[in-house]
Write a protein that holds these residues in place. Structure first.
Motif, PDB file in Angstrom:
ATOM      1  N   MET A 184       0.854  -1.190   0.000  1.00  0.00           N
ATOM      2  CA  MET A 184       0.000   0.000   0.000  1.00  0.00           C
ATOM      3  C   MET A 184       0.886   1.236   0.000  1.00  0.00           C
ATOM      4  O   MET A 184       2.099   1.150  -0.027  1.00  0.00           O
ATOM      5  CB  MET A 184      -0.939  -0.053   1.221  1.00  0.00           C
ATOM      6  CG  MET A 184      -2.118   0.876   1.165  1.00  0.00           C
ATOM      7  SD  MET A 184      -3.012   0.805  -0.396  1.00  0.00           S
ATOM      8  CE  MET A 184      -3.870   2.348  -0.360  1.00  0.00           C
ATOM      9  N   THR A 204       2.169   3.692   5.654  1.00  0.00           N
ATOM     10  CA  THR A 204       0.737   3.426   5.785  1.00  0.00           C
ATOM     11  C   THR A 204       0.374   2.140   5.058  1.00  0.00           C
ATOM     12  O   THR A 204       0.743   1.964   3.892  1.00  0.00           O
ATOM     13  CB  THR A 204      -0.056   4.605   5.175  1.00  0.00           C
ATOM     14  OG1 THR A 204       0.501   5.820   5.682  1.00  0.00           O
ATOM     15  CG2 THR A 204      -1.519   4.538   5.524  1.00  0.00           C
ATOM     16  N   ASP A 205      -0.337   1.270   5.739  1.00  0.00           N
ATOM     17  CA  ASP A 205      -0.744   0.000   5.108  1.00  0.00           C
ATOM     18  C   ASP A 205      -2.036   0.141   4.319  1.00  0.00           C
ATOM     19  O   ASP A 205      -2.280  -0.620   3.380  1.00  0.00           O
ATOM     20  CB  ASP A 205      -0.880  -1.089   6.163  1.00  0.00           C
ATOM     21  CG  ASP A 205       0.482  -1.525   6.664  1.00  0.00           C
ATOM     22  OD1 ASP A 205       0.931  -1.016   7.707  1.00  0.00           O
ATOM     23  OD2 ASP A 205       1.124  -2.351   5.985  1.00  0.00           O
ATOM     24  N   TYR A 206      -2.879   1.075   4.722  1.00  0.00           N
ATOM     25  CA  TYR A 206      -4.054   1.394   3.903  1.00  0.00           C
ATOM     26  C   TYR A 206      -4.462   2.837   4.198  1.00  0.00           C
ATOM     27  O   TYR A 206      -4.476   3.255   5.352  1.00  0.00           O
ATOM     28  CB  TYR A 206      -5.245   0.460   4.182  1.00  0.00           C
ATOM     29  CG  TYR A 206      -6.444   0.880   3.368  1.00  0.00           C
ATOM     30  CD1 TYR A 206      -6.477   0.646   2.002  1.00  0.00           C
ATOM     31  CD2 TYR A 206      -7.498   1.586   3.941  1.00  0.00           C
ATOM     32  CE1 TYR A 206      -7.540   1.092   1.228  1.00  0.00           C
ATOM     33  CE2 TYR A 206      -8.561   2.034   3.168  1.00  0.00           C
ATOM     34  CZ  TYR A 206      -8.573   1.783   1.811  1.00  0.00           C
ATOM     35  OH  TYR A 206      -9.609   2.245   1.044  1.00  0.00           O
ATOM     36  N   TYR A 207      -4.808   3.564   3.136  1.00  0.00           N
ATOM     37  CA  TYR A 207      -5.142   4.981   3.290  1.00  0.00           C
ATOM     38  C   TYR A 207      -6.368   5.305   2.442  1.00  0.00           C
ATOM     39  O   TYR A 207      -6.411   4.951   1.261  1.00  0.00           O
ATOM     40  CB  TYR A 207      -3.945   5.826   2.847  1.00  0.00           C
ATOM     41  CG  TYR A 207      -4.045   7.314   3.125  1.00  0.00           C
ATOM     42  CD1 TYR A 207      -4.777   7.820   4.190  1.00  0.00           C
ATOM     43  CD2 TYR A 207      -3.349   8.224   2.317  1.00  0.00           C
ATOM     44  CE1 TYR A 207      -4.841   9.184   4.438  1.00  0.00           C
ATOM     45  CE2 TYR A 207      -3.392   9.587   2.567  1.00  0.00           C
ATOM     46  CZ  TYR A 207      -4.139  10.060   3.628  1.00  0.00           C
ATOM     47  OH  TYR A 207      -4.203  11.407   3.875  1.00  0.00           O
ATOM     48  N   TYR A 208      -7.355   5.952   3.058  1.00  0.00           N
ATOM     49  CA  TYR A 208      -8.597   6.307   2.356  1.00  0.00           C
ATOM     50  C   TYR A 208      -8.794   7.825   2.370  1.00  0.00           C
ATOM     51  O   TYR A 208      -8.543   8.487   3.377  1.00  0.00           O
ATOM     52  CB  TYR A 208      -9.794   5.641   3.045  1.00  0.00           C
ATOM     53  CG  TYR A 208     -11.135   6.170   2.575  1.00  0.00           C
ATOM     54  CD1 TYR A 208     -11.638   5.809   1.329  1.00  0.00           C
ATOM     55  CD2 TYR A 208     -11.886   7.042   3.368  1.00  0.00           C
ATOM     56  CE1 TYR A 208     -12.856   6.304   0.888  1.00  0.00           C
ATOM     57  CE2 TYR A 208     -13.114   7.538   2.933  1.00  0.00           C
ATOM     58  CZ  TYR A 208     -13.593   7.167   1.693  1.00  0.00           C
ATOM     59  OH  TYR A 208     -14.795   7.655   1.252  1.00  0.00           O
TER      60      TYR A 208
END
Lengths: 209, 228
Positions: A1, A131-135
């Motif tokens: 990510m 960051t492993d996931y970012y929205y």
């Protein structure tokens, strides 16, 4: 990510705090909040590329699965959602709000100060987590775009209301004046710098598609 | 001898909850211990969430502005003579900014409950697949158990900065959508020399715009209400 979602970059920094100065750090953060709330023109707002940011203290006992005494320091956790590159962000921080940053970070162990910028960057880099996931709910827009769009929407509604009874020639004149007034709010939004295709491909690979 | 500051933290706990809010925006931060040997699987789960924001499960409900997950393997070592902090567990950090729709600091508890309710209804599968790798995750999952789980691992306090604290994500998206539409209109209107026509077109455009739905969360606006 990735640390990027659309035009926003997610920075996450954890820096160790001496336990006996942590309370002071918390008082300073509280004062910083009060100062920012009291002013619509704070230094952070002047930067105009931070959507949201937060400094908060993670105490030793907040690592809930650790044995007592396992974690020796408290930690200053810093989040920011900003536009532009990492370098631009840290440079701007160092240039525009050095004293504010020093006040907040000086209680972190071995913090070198925000000026000169190279040791400051080294310190942030050392303490940053990817960051492993970012929205991002509006990935096509930077902070300035959002503020400009909100201003434009408000002005457009007023113009439409105030100009509906004008004669055509007077309407044209009012329309031109309106455009001059809002010209700085007419910026293009759209896809950010992220390599969406590459990320899509990587995502498809992970899914085994 | 270590000085005990626990009285200070107890004293400031209600204040720390209030500090989660700035204007109508609320910042939720959680620090969850990950079950032993689950960190890699958790990372893979996070990597499988659609990277295009509009397809994200967080786009299934309109309240979230930004959200992130970080897996923490170890704590940073800033060099001697600092001490080396070694974690026995890996941790998941979740941080998000969401809308409460009110600026009342007294409602911080119910604001969080309302957000978690929407999240619970909008992305139950992802809640299970992400936080299911964390210690204490309630099974079977119920709304109240999820709310309690989040609150147990929530971190409060500090300084929460927001550049537009009183605007919801929905308002921001609507304004950005209207901005794009208006720019299209202005470009097109440069060709109109007749003032009466300009006025008629502007009010027709305003009507079309008012009737146009706001694009969904996470989208980048490409469609236009301005007729070619």
């Amino acid at each position: 990510m990735s640390n990027l979602a659309g035009k926003a970059y997610a920075i996450t920094v954890l820096s160790p705090l001496k336990p006996w100065t942590t309370w002071l750090n918390q008082v300073i953060l509280l004062r910083a909040r009060q100062a920012a709330a009291a002013s619509n023109d704070s230094s952070l707002k002047k930067l105009t590329f931070i959507h949201y940011a937060r400094w908060q203290v993670v105490r030793r006992q907040d690592w809930l699965a650790e044995e007592p005494g396992q974690v020796k320091y408290n930690y200053l956790l810093f989040f920011s959602n900003f536009n532009g590159t990492w370098d631009q962000y840290i440079d701007a921080f160092s240039d525009v709000v050095p004293s504010g940053l020093n006040l907040i970070w000086r209680w972190s162990v071995k913090f070198p100060g925000s000026v000169p910028v190279t040791p400051f960057k080294q310190y942030i880099r050392l303490n940053q987590f990817d960051t492993d996931y970012y929205y991002n709910a509006y990935p096509g827009a930077a902070t300035t775009d959002v503020k400009a769009a909100l201003y434009l929407k408000d002005q457009m509604a007023k113009f439409a209301e105030n100009s509906k009874d004008l004669e055509p020639a007077a309407f044209k004149e009012a329309y031109n004046k309106f455009l001059i007034n809002v010209q700085n709010s007419l910026m293009s939004t759209g896809t950010g710098p992220r390599f969406t295709e590459r990320h899509n491909d990587a995502s498809r690979e992970l899914k085994g598609v | 001898m270590a000085i005990n500051f626990s009285w200070f933290y107890k004293l400031t706990k209600p204040l720390n909850r209030i500090l989660n809010k700035n204007g109508q925006a609320y910042n939720l931060t959680m620090l969850n211990p990950i079950k032993k040997d689950h960190a890699d699987a958790l990372r893979t789960t996070l990597a499988k969430i659609p990277v295009v924001d509009v397809d994200s499960p967080l786009a299934n409900f309109p309240l979230t502005h930004f959200a992130r997950f970080n897996v923490i393997d170890s704590l940073p070592f800033v060099g001697a003579p600092a001490l080396y902090d070694h974690l026995q567990n890996q941790y998941l950090v979740f941080s998000c900014v969401f809308d409460t729709g009110n600026t009342n600091w007294r409602s911080v508890g119910s604001d969080l409950d309302a957000y978690l309710k929407q999240m619970f209804e909008a992305m139950p599968t992802e809640i299970n697949s992400i936080w299911g790798h964390c210690v204490d995750f309630p099974e079977p999952l119920t709304l109240s158990a999820f709310q309690d789980f989040v609150k147990k691992y929530q971190i409060g306090g500090g300084f929460f900065f927001a550049d537009y604290p009183n605007n919801t994500a929905e308002e921001a998206r609507r304004a950005l959508f209207e901005q794009k539409q208006f720019i299209d209109f202005v470009i097109k209107a440069q060709e109109i020399s007749d003032h009466a026509q300009l006025k008629a077109d502007f009010y027709q455009f305003s009507k079309n715009l008012a009737d146009a739905p706001t694009p969904p969360p996470g989208s980048i606006f490409t469609s236009s209400v301005v007729k070619e």
